[in-house]
Scaffold this active site. Sequence first.
Site, PDB file in Angstrom:
ATOM      1  N   LYS A  76      37.449  45.230  49.219  1.00 30.72           N
ATOM      2  CA  LYS A  76      37.867  45.730  47.903  1.00 30.72           C
ATOM      3  C   LYS A  76      36.759  45.470  46.878  1.00 30.72           C
ATOM      4  O   LYS A  76      36.094  44.422  46.924  1.00 30.72           O
ATOM      5  CB  LYS A  76      39.155  45.019  47.503  1.00 30.72           C
ATOM      6  N   SER A 151      47.055  47.426  43.599  1.00 28.86           N
ATOM      7  CA  SER A 151      45.744  47.924  43.241  1.00 28.86           C
ATOM      8  C   SER A 151      44.803  48.137  44.417  1.00 28.86           C
ATOM      9  O   SER A 151      43.834  48.884  44.305  1.00 28.86           O
ATOM     10  CB  SER A 151      45.088  46.962  42.254  1.00 28.86           C
ATOM     11  N   SER A 175      49.385  43.582  44.940  1.00 27.04           N
ATOM     12  CA  SER A 175      48.284  44.535  45.118  1.00 27.04           C
ATOM     13  C   SER A 175      47.833  44.770  46.543  1.00 27.04           C
ATOM     14  O   SER A 175      47.079  45.709  46.802  1.00 27.04           O
ATOM     15  CB  SER A 175      47.075  44.110  44.277  1.00 27.04           C
TER      16      SER A 175
END
Lengths: 488, 98
Positions: A76, A151, A175
Amino acid sequence: MPPRIAEIHEKLKKRELSAVEIAKAYIGAVERLNPELGAYITLTPDAALAGAAEADKLIALGGDIPPLCGVPMTVKDNISTKGVLTTCGSNILNNYYPAFDAEAVTRLNAAGAVLLGKTNLDEFAMGSTCETSFYGTAKNPHDTGRVPGGSSGGGAAAVAAGIAAYAIGSDTGGSIRVPASFCGVFGLKPTYGAVSRYGLIAYASSFDQIGVIAESAEDAACVFDAISGHDPKDMTSDPFPRGKTLPGISDGVCGLRIGVLTNLFEGLNPVIADKIGAALGIYESLGASVEPVSIEQFDMCLPVYYILACAEASSNLARFDGVRYGYRAPEYRGADEMIRKTRSEGFGREVKRRIMLGNYVLSSGYFDAYYKKAQLTRGAMRRSFSAAFEKADVIVCPTVAVLAPKLGDMMNADPVEMYLTDMCTVSVNICGLPAVSVPVGADRRLPIGMQLIGAKFSEGLLLRAARAFELAGGVVLRPAVGGDPLAV
Amino acid sequence: MSETKKIEKSEIKKLAGLSKLSLTDAEIDSLTGDMRSIIAFADKISGAAISVGDDDYGAARELRADTVGVGECFTPGVLLSNAPTDDGAYFILPRKCP
């Protein structure tokens, strides 16, 4: 379906494919599919091929190779990677190249991981849909007209579409689990302190945790075992040695006490409730017992989370001022105007909202009513979960109470609508617990996730329960976009 | 906090100042509406029932020793490599600080 880590490992071990051949297949798949999915912000094909060549050298020596050696993966884009652009999905870090690797990345490199690139996210991990990224919206591989969740939406989309074997994400309020649920894959949010946060660019430091998105419970265990463990560079890192989760993952659930979190089933979408009910029936058939449990003041989860997380965010994001790194506004008169313009042009709307809410709840006159009250409620909730774990080994609830929304729906709605997406997940972060999202089915081809929550450091138990369901009643959710990159 | 406090534009301007943000008039209008909704939502915390003994989450942890060498050490050149402007030894800021 995309191959699992153990399948790639077997191909490497039996010399059916070299690590470089596997890397090339994944790079080709990423280049074909990423324009449609927007899962990656930055591609690192040269690093992937160099890592794969190193893996091939190790394999050529013979003997055992680590299970992640030569397996293509992604990180990420709020997790630091040395010399690789790390944007946090924000314009304010559009030119930031970290000088060091996050500890989780260092451990994966030592295990022979092959980095394909950095995946898309809501700006600074603030969002539940992956639509607040400055670099465009990631799409759900099951329906590209819908969000992948956030996210860590880019990572979940990449794993679901088979353009990464697994993804490293972060989870502050859901997330990892929300996008895992929307994309039909497994998402593990570890106990706070189980995985070092060194190199994770902070959103809310007492909630943030690095974790894993994978195709199976076994894959998640394999990656968790590689990245977890004490790190002196993170003062919140758990100092005690814990056992590995993979060896006991197939031990079953006979005798397991499952608590059903009744707070989250009232008024729940009946299709989601039915899928989880069916999963509970499978657990009972495997020898587990099922009883209702409830958590006091559960309806306070979201206000507690948003008050405390935004307070921490307003402090953490004060460092972005255009002085030492990142974007700087081109025109200004004096240092103060430079900082204000840099932040105003560099941050997006959702980030500005959360910084302002954080400063509001920390302001003189409001601190006791919001911040202090939320901290006190956090303590009460933590004790309520501890009491629930006296009666249950694992607590079950939905991961998300809705199916993946259409692109744009949340962005055009009242901001509180998006915050409600995290209703089922934030309590885990408030209390520092581990949880895993397990795919349990689909409604109109849109995946549904079941969340398993455990006491601190019970990742092994959670992954064992996830694995038991996967073997006995697991569902195969084929994405509309993507597949097996090694089958081409 | 028994009644939801209505956020005014003046408060949004003040919060923008605290947040080191410059907002246009249109942004202030739009963020005023957003913040009213968000703070009304946060106001639900007033209904939380808490009791003595709840204030234990933030119990002090022992901090690690502030020792050089626990993490990685970087040269000034590495630390300056991401700076928008530097002179090889220092970060450079605009001279005028009103």
